[in-house]
Design a protein around this motif. Sequence first.
Motif, PDB file in Angstrom:
ATOM      1  N   ALA A 167       0.842  -1.198   0.000  1.00 15.75           N
ATOM      2  CA  ALA A 167       0.000   0.000   0.000  1.00 15.75           C
ATOM      3  C   ALA A 167       0.874   1.242   0.000  1.00 15.75           C
ATOM      4  O   ALA A 167       0.599   2.199  -0.734  1.00 15.75           O
ATOM      5  CB  ALA A 167      -0.933  -0.012   1.205  1.00 15.75           C
ATOM      6  N   ASN A 168       1.940   1.235   0.790  1.00 16.52           N
ATOM      7  CA  ASN A 168       2.829   2.390   0.831  1.00 16.52           C
ATOM      8  C   ASN A 168       3.481   2.640  -0.526  1.00 16.52           C
ATOM      9  O   ASN A 168       3.613   3.782  -0.961  1.00 16.52           O
ATOM     10  CB  ASN A 168       3.912   2.191   1.893  1.00 16.52           C
ATOM     11  N   THR A 169       3.880   1.544  -1.193  1.00 15.73           N
ATOM     12  CA  THR A 169       4.496   1.698  -2.513  1.00 15.73           C
ATOM     13  C   THR A 169       3.512   2.331  -3.491  1.00 15.73           C
ATOM     14  O   THR A 169       3.870   3.238  -4.252  1.00 15.73           O
ATOM     15  CB  THR A 169       4.917   0.322  -3.055  1.00 15.73           C
ATOM     16  N   ILE A 170       2.253   1.860  -3.460  1.00 18.15           N
ATOM     17  CA  ILE A 170       1.251   2.397  -4.392  1.00 18.15           C
ATOM     18  C   ILE A 170       1.012   3.878  -4.102  1.00 18.15           C
ATOM     19  O   ILE A 170       0.958   4.708  -5.016  1.00 18.15           O
ATOM     20  CB  ILE A 170      -0.063   1.595  -4.296  1.00 18.15           C
ATOM     21  N   ILE A 171       0.899   4.219  -2.807  1.00 19.23           N
ATOM     22  CA  ILE A 171       0.684   5.625  -2.435  1.00 19.23           C
ATOM     23  C   ILE A 171       1.842   6.476  -2.930  1.00 19.23           C
ATOM     24  O   ILE A 171       1.634   7.544  -3.526  1.00 19.23           O
ATOM     25  CB  ILE A 171       0.560   5.759  -0.898  1.00 19.23           C
ATOM     26  N   ASP A 172       3.067   5.996  -2.722  1.00 22.49           N
ATOM     27  CA  ASP A 172       4.235   6.759  -3.181  1.00 22.49           C
ATOM     28  C   ASP A 172       4.190   6.958  -4.687  1.00 22.49           C
ATOM     29  O   ASP A 172       4.463   8.048  -5.187  1.00 22.49           O
ATOM     30  CB  ASP A 172       5.528   6.030  -2.807  1.00 22.49           C
ATOM     31  N   ALA A 173       3.826   5.870  -5.409  1.00 21.04           N
ATOM     32  CA  ALA A 173       3.769   5.954  -6.868  1.00 21.04           C
ATOM     33  C   ALA A 173       2.750   7.007  -7.284  1.00 21.04           C
ATOM     34  O   ALA A 173       2.982   7.789  -8.200  1.00 21.04           O
ATOM     35  CB  ALA A 173       3.401   4.596  -7.459  1.00 21.04           C
ATOM     36  N   GLN A 174       1.603   7.043  -6.592  1.00 22.11           N
ATOM     37  CA  GLN A 174       0.563   7.987  -6.994  1.00 22.11           C
ATOM     38  C   GLN A 174       0.900   9.404  -6.575  1.00 22.11           C
ATOM     39  O   GLN A 174       0.558  10.359  -7.259  1.00 22.11           O
ATOM     40  CB  GLN A 174      -0.778   7.521  -6.427  1.00 22.11           C
ATOM     41  N   ARG A 175       1.597   9.548  -5.453  1.00 21.84           N
ATOM     42  CA  ARG A 175       2.020  10.888  -5.046  1.00 21.84           C
ATOM     43  C   ARG A 175       3.028  11.452  -6.039  1.00 21.84           C
ATOM     44  O   ARG A 175       3.019  12.631  -6.347  1.00 21.84           O
ATOM     45  CB  ARG A 175       2.648  10.843  -3.659  1.00 21.84           C
ATOM     46  N   SER A 176       3.894  10.554  -6.538  1.00 19.99           N
ATOM     47  CA  SER A 176       4.904  11.039  -7.480  1.00 19.99           C
ATOM     48  C   SER A 176       4.257  11.476  -8.786  1.00 19.99           C
ATOM     49  O   SER A 176       4.863  12.163  -9.586  1.00 19.99           O
ATOM     50  CB  SER A 176       5.953   9.960  -7.735  1.00 19.99           C
ATOM     51  N   ARG A 177       3.004  11.077  -8.993  1.00 21.92           N
ATOM     52  CA  ARG A 177       2.281  11.542 -10.189  1.00 21.92           C
ATOM     53  C   ARG A 177       1.302  12.648  -9.833  1.00 21.92           C
ATOM     54  O   ARG A 177       0.368  12.918 -10.571  1.00 21.92           O
ATOM     55  CB  ARG A 177       1.562  10.378 -10.848  1.00 21.92           C
ATOM     56  N   GLY A 178       1.469  13.219  -8.648  1.00 17.72           N
ATOM     57  CA  GLY A 178       0.723  14.423  -8.323  1.00 17.72           C
ATOM     58  C   GLY A 178      -0.521  14.246  -7.476  1.00 17.72           C
ATOM     59  O   GLY A 178      -1.261  15.192  -7.261  1.00 17.72           O
ATOM     60  N   LEU A 179      -0.785  13.051  -6.978  1.00 15.07           N
ATOM     61  CA  LEU A 179      -1.952  12.874  -6.115  1.00 15.07           C
ATOM     62  C   LEU A 179      -1.689  13.566  -4.779  1.00 15.07           C
ATOM     63  O   LEU A 179      -0.648  13.367  -4.164  1.00 15.07           O
ATOM     64  CB  LEU A 179      -2.219  11.383  -5.882  1.00 15.07           C
ATOM     65  N   ASP A 180      -2.665  14.397  -4.353  1.00 14.80           N
ATOM     66  CA  ASP A 180      -2.493  15.144  -3.119  1.00 14.80           C
ATOM     67  C   ASP A 180      -2.963  14.306  -1.936  1.00 14.80           C
ATOM     68  O   ASP A 180      -4.138  13.978  -1.834  1.00 14.80           O
ATOM     69  CB  ASP A 180      -3.297  16.448  -3.213  1.00 14.80           C
ATOM     70  N   THR A 181      -2.042  13.933  -1.062  1.00 18.16           N
ATOM     71  CA  THR A 181      -2.443  13.096   0.074  1.00 18.16           C
ATOM     72  C   THR A 181      -2.324  13.860   1.384  1.00 18.16           C
ATOM     73  O   THR A 181      -2.515  13.307   2.451  1.00 18.16           O
ATOM     74  CB  THR A 181      -1.565  11.836   0.168  1.00 18.16           C
ATOM     75  N   GLU A 182      -1.961  15.154   1.318  1.00 26.02           N
ATOM     76  CA  GLU A 182      -1.862  15.944   2.546  1.00 26.02           C
ATOM     77  C   GLU A 182      -3.148  16.750   2.699  1.00 26.02           C
ATOM     78  O   GLU A 182      -3.989  16.745   1.820  1.00 26.02           O
ATOM     79  CB  GLU A 182      -0.673  16.897   2.454  1.00 26.02           C
ATOM     80  N   GLY A 183      -3.273  17.419   3.835  1.00 22.25           N
ATOM     81  CA  GLY A 183      -4.419  18.289   4.009  1.00 22.25           C
ATOM     82  C   GLY A 183      -5.366  17.774   5.075  1.00 22.25           C
ATOM     83  O   GLY A 183      -4.972  16.977   5.931  1.00 22.25           O
ATOM     84  N   ASN A 184      -6.632  18.238   5.017  1.00 26.78           N
ATOM     85  CA  ASN A 184      -7.557  17.873   6.089  1.00 26.78           C
ATOM     86  C   ASN A 184      -8.024  16.416   5.952  1.00 26.78           C
ATOM     87  O   ASN A 184      -7.697  15.715   4.993  1.00 26.78           O
ATOM     88  CB  ASN A 184      -8.741  18.841   6.127  1.00 26.78           C
ATOM     89  N   LEU A 185      -8.789  15.997   6.938  1.00 28.19           N
ATOM     90  CA  LEU A 185      -9.195  14.599   7.055  1.00 28.19           C
ATOM     91  C   LEU A 185      -9.902  14.104   5.802  1.00 28.19           C
ATOM     92  O   LEU A 185      -9.608  13.022   5.284  1.00 28.19           O
ATOM     93  CB  LEU A 185     -10.100  14.448   8.279  1.00 28.19           C
ATOM     94  N   PHE A 186     -10.843  14.930   5.265  1.00 30.85           N
ATOM     95  CA  PHE A 186     -11.633  14.481   4.114  1.00 30.85           C
ATOM     96  C   PHE A 186     -10.756  14.311   2.880  1.00 30.85           C
ATOM     97  O   PHE A 186     -10.892  13.378   2.116  1.00 30.85           O
ATOM     98  CB  PHE A 186     -12.763  15.473   3.840  1.00 30.85           C
ATOM     99  N   LYS A 187      -9.835  15.248   2.731  1.00 31.48           N
ATOM    100  CA  LYS A 187      -8.939  15.200   1.590  1.00 31.48           C
ATOM    101  C   LYS A 187      -8.098  13.918   1.657  1.00 31.48           C
ATOM    102  O   LYS A 187      -7.883  13.227   0.665  1.00 31.48           O
ATOM    103  CB  LYS A 187      -8.043  16.428   1.604  1.00 31.48           C
ATOM    104  N   ARG A 188      -7.616  13.628   2.869  1.00 31.68           N
ATOM    105  CA  ARG A 188      -6.758  12.449   3.009  1.00 31.68           C
ATOM    106  C   ARG A 188      -7.545  11.158   2.809  1.00 31.68           C
ATOM    107  O   ARG A 188      -7.066  10.210   2.218  1.00 31.68           O
ATOM    108  CB  ARG A 188      -6.085  12.462   4.382  1.00 31.68           C
ATOM    109  N   ALA A 189      -8.795  11.139   3.308  1.00 33.96           N
ATOM    110  CA  ALA A 189      -9.632   9.956   3.112  1.00 33.96           C
ATOM    111  C   ALA A 189      -9.904   9.755   1.630  1.00 33.96           C
ATOM    112  O   ALA A 189      -9.868   8.633   1.124  1.00 33.96           O
ATOM    113  CB  ALA A 189     -10.939  10.112   3.890  1.00 33.96           C
TER     114      ALA A 189
END
Lengths: 259, 291
Positions: A167-189
């Motif tokens: 899961a961490n690898t997938i998240i990293d891959a998607q963040r490197s393509r610009g997916l925003d995973t920071e911010g408030n609770l709803f944004k992160r969910a």
Amino acid sequence: MRNRLSFYIPRQSLIHDLNPLTKLALVFTFIIVAFSSSWYWLPTILFFFGLVPLSFIGKVGKAFLRTTFRLLLPLFIFLFVMQSLFYPGGVTPLLSLWIFSVKLEGVQFAYLTGTRILVMVSSFLVLLLTTHPSTLMSDLTRRGLPGALAYIITSTLQIIPQMQGKANTIIDAQRSRGLDTEGNLFKRAGALLPLVGPLVFGSLVDVEERAIAIEARAFNAPCKKTSLIEISDTGFETALRWFFLLLMLAAIGSRIWLS
Amino acid sequence: MAILTINNLTYQYPSSPQPALKDISLTLESGEFLAVIGANGAGKSSLCYTAAGFIPHFFRGELNGQVLIDGVDSSQSNLNELVLHAGLVFQNPFNQISGSKFTVYEEIAFGLENLGIAREEMKARIDEALALTNIADLGKRSPYALSGGQQQRVALASILVMQPKLLVLDEPTSQLDPIGTQEVFQVIRAMTKRGMTILMAEHKIEQVAEFADRVIALDAGEILLEGTPGEVLTSPLLPERGVGISRYTQVARRAQAMGLWSKQTHLPATLAQAVRGFGGADAAQEVNDAA
């Protein structure tokens, strides 16, 4: 990342040397006695004079107390707040503030429930801290637990950390393509959603390959399985287990007929 | 004695519109090393699954023709019986770890436990498999805390410990780094020296050239070429069908175009053959000795 989800601490001790089934019988005896007894202080006594000494005989006392505390503190706080304020049979107020008042019966009920849960959780902890999961499973398999069930239990222990890593690898891959995973609770969910597809479908592919791998190693062979690990079991322990069984029956019986 | 005999095999996966393998016939003699090459989707994995009995027992679908694994007719038997005759190791080292064992030693014991082998024999066999795959020092480690090459050798040991007559390797090094690849091929080399019968699908042509007694090139489920490594691996048909060729063949072919490699000399597939062809007989001997 931790490699496996196991509480086991390898030590040389009397408790470690016990047969896993004996320990399991002991665990259930503690739980059934704690839950069926009508004596208010019994679960407390079982914990302080039974389980705590057992954990120290097993040389895992420190880890036992620390883990018990961490696992149960949030639950206890919740239990005491809810029960002392909202226990339906509460009549004796201890202190009041605005519309809330803490009732004695609620506190007592919370304490009894809390200590019972304490005995339940901590007795399993004694078992898990002193028994290697594969020892427990191969002993139970030897006694007739279906191999597939034992496999599911032990492989889950190992696969969860692997899934986390994936899961961490997938998240990293998607963040490197610009997916925003920071911010408030709803944004992160919301950012978790794109994780689900790759993780689930990827795991399904893995499951098929793993099925091939264990089939290639005769997992479904119809013969009786043997075990690499030699697990000691003595006549004394068999007697001990019968004794625990009688204790359990007596505790249940006294609950049914004496109260 | 034939360890694997396939007669007029045609196989189609349940969800596929066309057959994955078409009219395949081959024989693998005891102690022989047969390599299978081909582009992606040519049917290499399907052939491996068939040779190990997973087609038709794990992957359903339509199978015509006859497959004899160590004398056992695969469609008349079942997987539990067939895995005693043929062992399968595939690409992903990680997914071949059973997941239910906490040390490498126990991991290798998994198959033997399932077969109901007595403890003493189990230990003797595991020690042998550990030594053979050169991982005796990893016995107490968690199978998940290993490098890819180490994990793949654990997977190999877990299969070898069951003592199959036929070892089926489906691109065993395709997910490994160069060091891991080398480690795994060292084990395969040791297995060939012991006279193990091996069927291996592989992309790395240089390795195939070095190990194989015989090579089959698959194209769209059919046998395109069959013969010795020297014949098959230097065939001009391979690059046309999207199969990689050895870098030594590639160099020699260019040299030929420039007039540096004589038309009479057969194109090389291995380093030693290339060195000899370029006129270094002594150097070729050195290369051979080094290998």
